[in-house]
Design a protein around this motif. Structure first.
Motif, PDB file in Angstrom:
ATOM      1  N   GLN A  69      35.007  56.930  36.113  1.00 22.59           N
ATOM      2  CA  GLN A  69      34.590  56.189  34.920  1.00 22.59           C
ATOM      3  C   GLN A  69      35.284  56.653  33.645  1.00 22.59           C
ATOM      4  OE1 GLN A  69      30.303  56.346  35.044  1.00 22.59           O
ATOM      5  NE2 GLN A  69      30.237  54.760  36.601  1.00 22.59           N
ATOM      6  N   ARG A  70      36.556  56.971  33.767  1.00 19.89           N
ATOM      7  CA  ARG A  70      37.362  57.307  32.593  1.00 19.89           C
ATOM      8  C   ARG A  70      38.254  56.141  32.185  1.00 19.89           C
ATOM      9  NH1 ARG A  70      38.003  62.773  35.427  1.00 19.89           N
ATOM     10  NH2 ARG A  70      36.693  64.128  34.168  1.00 19.89           N
ATOM     11  N   LEU A  71      38.356  55.169  33.069  1.00 21.68           N
ATOM     12  CA  LEU A  71      39.304  54.072  32.904  1.00 21.68           C
ATOM     13  C   LEU A  71      38.629  52.778  33.346  1.00 21.68           C
ATOM     14  CD1 LEU A  71      42.442  53.672  32.431  1.00 21.68           C
ATOM     15  CD2 LEU A  71      42.606  53.734  34.898  1.00 21.68           C
ATOM     16  N   GLU A  72      38.992  51.686  32.678  1.00 20.15           N
ATOM     17  CA  GLU A  72      38.514  50.360  33.063  1.00 20.15           C
ATOM     18  C   GLU A  72      39.714  49.456  33.297  1.00 20.15           C
ATOM     19  OE1 GLU A  72      36.036  49.180  29.794  1.00 20.15           O
ATOM     20  OE2 GLU A  72      34.467  50.610  30.337  1.00 20.15           O
ATOM     21  N   LYS A  73      39.583  48.608  34.312  1.00 21.38           N
ATOM     22  CA  LYS A  73      40.660  47.680  34.668  1.00 21.38           C
ATOM     23  C   LYS A  73      40.173  46.256  34.402  1.00 21.38           C
ATOM     24  CE  LYS A  73      41.583  47.165  39.066  1.00 21.38           C
ATOM     25  NZ  LYS A  73      42.115  47.365  40.423  1.00 21.38           N
ATOM     26  N   LEU A  74      40.988  45.486  33.720  1.00 23.87           N
ATOM     27  CA  LEU A  74      40.679  44.095  33.398  1.00 23.87           C
ATOM     28  C   LEU A  74      41.644  43.206  34.174  1.00 23.87           C
ATOM     29  CD1 LEU A  74      39.278  41.973  31.517  1.00 23.87           C
ATOM     30  CD2 LEU A  74      41.108  42.427  29.890  1.00 23.87           C
ATOM     31  N   GLU A  75      41.090  42.279  34.938  1.00 24.09           N
ATOM     32  CA  GLU A  75      41.921  41.363  35.725  1.00 24.09           C
ATOM     33  C   GLU A  75      42.171  40.099  34.902  1.00 24.09           C
ATOM     34  OE1 GLU A  75      41.652  38.825  39.862  1.00 24.09           O
ATOM     35  OE2 GLU A  75      40.571  40.716  39.727  1.00 24.09           O
ATOM     36  N   VAL A  76      43.452  39.766  34.741  1.00 23.75           N
ATOM     37  CA  VAL A  76      43.844  38.590  33.968  1.00 23.75           C
ATOM     38  C   VAL A  76      44.474  37.580  34.927  1.00 23.75           C
ATOM     39  CG1 VAL A  76      45.279  37.734  32.079  1.00 23.75           C
ATOM     40  CG2 VAL A  76      44.282  40.032  31.952  1.00 23.75           C
ATOM     41  N   PRO A  77      43.861  36.395  35.046  1.00 25.94           N
ATOM     42  CA  PRO A  77      44.437  35.385  35.942  1.00 25.94           C
ATOM     43  C   PRO A  77      45.827  34.951  35.475  1.00 25.94           C
ATOM     44  CG  PRO A  77      42.281  34.692  35.084  1.00 25.94           C
ATOM     45  CD  PRO A  77      42.679  35.939  34.355  1.00 25.94           C
ATOM     46  N   THR A  78      46.654  34.597  36.426  1.00 28.86           N
ATOM     47  CA  THR A  78      47.996  34.105  36.117  1.00 28.86           C
ATOM     48  C   THR A  78      48.149  32.710  36.721  1.00 28.86           C
ATOM     49  OG1 THR A  78      48.867  35.191  38.085  1.00 28.86           O
ATOM     50  CG2 THR A  78      49.005  36.420  36.030  1.00 28.86           C
ATOM     51  N   ALA A  79      49.354  32.220  36.744  1.00 26.06           N
ATOM     52  CA  ALA A  79      49.620  30.896  37.302  1.00 26.06           C
ATOM     53  C   ALA A  79      49.197  30.837  38.771  1.00 26.06           C
ATOM     54  CB  ALA A  79      51.097  30.562  37.163  1.00 26.06           C
ATOM     55  N   ILE A  80      48.862  29.678  39.207  1.00 27.02           N
ATOM     56  CA  ILE A  80      48.445  29.471  40.600  1.00 27.02           C
ATOM     57  C   ILE A  80      49.541  29.981  41.540  1.00 27.02           C
ATOM     58  CG2 ILE A  80      47.873  27.724  42.331  1.00 27.02           C
ATOM     59  CD1 ILE A  80      46.637  26.090  40.065  1.00 27.02           C
ATOM     60  N   GLY A  81      49.122  30.716  42.535  1.00 26.53           N
ATOM     61  CA  GLY A  81      50.056  31.236  43.523  1.00 26.53           C
ATOM     62  C   GLY A  81      50.621  32.608  43.173  1.00 26.53           C
ATOM     63  N   ARG A  82      50.351  33.085  41.984  1.00 24.98           N
ATOM     64  CA  ARG A  82      50.830  34.406  41.580  1.00 24.98           C
ATOM     65  C   ARG A  82      49.652  35.371  41.537  1.00 24.98           C
ATOM     66  NH1 ARG A  82      54.167  34.649  36.466  1.00 24.98           N
ATOM     67  NH2 ARG A  82      54.765  36.596  37.455  1.00 24.98           N
ATOM     68  N   PRO A  83      49.898  36.623  41.848  1.00 29.69           N
ATOM     69  CA  PRO A  83      48.802  37.592  41.795  1.00 29.69           C
ATOM     70  C   PRO A  83      48.353  37.829  40.351  1.00 29.69           C
ATOM     71  CG  PRO A  83      50.879  38.695  42.279  1.00 29.69           C
ATOM     72  CD  PRO A  83      51.155  37.218  42.274  1.00 29.69           C
ATOM     73  N   PRO A  84      47.092  38.206  40.161  1.00 27.36           N
ATOM     74  CA  PRO A  84      46.615  38.458  38.798  1.00 27.36           C
ATOM     75  C   PRO A  84      47.294  39.681  38.199  1.00 27.36           C
ATOM     76  CG  PRO A  84      44.981  39.155  40.387  1.00 27.36           C
ATOM     77  CD  PRO A  84      46.072  38.475  41.154  1.00 27.36           C
ATOM     78  N   GLN A  85      47.316  39.736  36.883  1.00 23.72           N
ATOM     79  CA  GLN A  85      47.839  40.905  36.182  1.00 23.72           C
ATOM     80  C   GLN A  85      46.640  41.765  35.807  1.00 23.72           C
ATOM     81  OE1 GLN A  85      49.908  40.130  32.506  1.00 23.72           O
ATOM     82  NE2 GLN A  85      50.604  42.228  32.343  1.00 23.72           N
ATOM     83  N   PHE A  86      46.843  43.081  35.823  1.00 23.46           N
ATOM     84  CA  PHE A  86      45.781  43.993  35.446  1.00 23.46           C
ATOM     85  C   PHE A  86      46.152  44.699  34.152  1.00 23.46           C
ATOM     86  CE2 PHE A  86      45.347  43.573  40.046  1.00 23.46           C
ATOM     87  CZ  PHE A  86      44.013  43.196  40.124  1.00 23.46           C
ATOM     88  N   LEU A  87      45.179  44.801  33.266  1.00 23.93           N
ATOM     89  CA  LEU A  87      45.336  45.520  32.013  1.00 23.93           C
ATOM     90  C   LEU A  87      44.355  46.681  32.033  1.00 23.93           C
ATOM     91  CD1 LEU A  87      45.502  42.484  29.561  1.00 23.93           C
ATOM     92  CD2 LEU A  87      47.417  43.737  30.598  1.00 23.93           C
ATOM     93  N   TYR A  88      44.727  47.779  31.395  1.00 17.99           N
ATOM     94  CA  TYR A  88      43.933  48.998  31.478  1.00 17.99           C
ATOM     95  C   TYR A  88      43.472  49.451  30.105  1.00 17.99           C
ATOM     96  CZ  TYR A  88      45.873  48.911  36.121  1.00 17.99           C
ATOM     97  OH  TYR A  88      46.220  48.516  37.392  1.00 17.99           O
ATOM     98  N   ASN A  89      42.249  50.003  30.097  1.00 20.49           N
ATOM     99  CA  ASN A  89      41.623  50.535  28.888  1.00 20.49           C
ATOM    100  C   ASN A  89      40.901  51.820  29.230  1.00 20.49           C
ATOM    101  OD1 ASN A  89      41.904  48.260  26.838  1.00 20.49           O
ATOM    102  ND2 ASN A  89      41.044  47.190  28.599  1.00 20.49           N
ATOM    103  N   LEU A  90      40.701  52.648  28.237  1.00 21.11           N
ATOM    104  CA  LEU A  90      39.842  53.801  28.416  1.00 21.11           C
ATOM    105  C   LEU A  90      38.412  53.290  28.530  1.00 21.11           C
ATOM    106  CD1 LEU A  90      41.366  56.195  25.747  1.00 21.11           C
ATOM    107  CD2 LEU A  90      41.771  56.205  28.211  1.00 21.11           C
ATOM    108  N   SER A  91      37.579  53.994  29.277  1.00 20.60           N
ATOM    109  CA  SER A  91      36.197  53.561  29.433  1.00 20.60           C
ATOM    110  C   SER A  91      35.437  53.724  28.118  1.00 20.60           C
ATOM    111  CB  SER A  91      35.505  54.365  30.533  1.00 20.60           C
ATOM    112  OG  SER A  91      35.302  55.699  30.104  1.00 20.60           O
ATOM    113  N   ALA A  92      34.415  52.917  27.954  1.00 20.35           N
ATOM    114  CA  ALA A  92      33.579  53.005  26.756  1.00 20.35           C
ATOM    115  C   ALA A  92      32.943  54.385  26.654  1.00 20.35           C
ATOM    116  CB  ALA A  92      32.509  51.914  26.784  1.00 20.35           C
ATOM    117  N   GLY A  93      32.546  54.943  27.798  1.00 22.76           N
ATOM    118  CA  GLY A  93      31.932  56.272  27.801  1.00 22.76           C
ATOM    119  C   GLY A  93      32.877  57.354  27.308  1.00 22.76           C
TER     120      GLY A  93
END
Length: 108
Positions: free
Chosen positions: A69-93
């Motif tokens: 729980q030091r890091l959070e991953k955000l999944e961002v949808p992309t165009a159909i047929g492409r894998p999602p992109q992930f963005l990273y943030n420090l955890s709120a805690g």
């Protein structure tokens, strides 16, 4: 550099007990963390570039950082047929702990 970034750097470098490579990942994300949103939304490509570590190595470390729980991953949808992109943030805690520690420190 913003106060939140300084607080994060201080907290991560002094208080977070991790080996150097995962700590480097947290510090890179801290560099991109915005004061108002407290988010970095940093993609893997910037983590690779700024840390100097291999992508596979970073991906393996991310699992442990998320699990601890030091890091959070955000999944961002992309165009159909492409894998999602992930963005990273420090955890709120982690951010809250860094800011709490900073409040208790005297100004030098």
């Amino acid at each position: 550099m913003s106060k939140i970034r300084l607080a994060l750097w201080d907290y991560i470098s002094r208080e977070v007990c991790l080996p150097a490579p995962p700590k480097m990942i947290l510090l890179v994300i801290a560099n991109y963390t915005e004061s108002r949103s407290r988010r970095a939304n940093i993609p893997m490509s910037l983590l690779v570039r700024d840390s100097g570590l291999e992508e596979l190595t970073i991906r393996q470390m991310m699992l442990n950082l998320e699990a601890s729980q030091r890091l959070e991953k955000l999944e961002v949808p992309t165009a159909i047929g492409r894998p999602p992109q992930f963005l990273y943030n420090l955890s709120a805690g982690l951010i809250q702990a860094a800011l709490r520690q900073q409040v208790g420190k005297p100004n030098v």
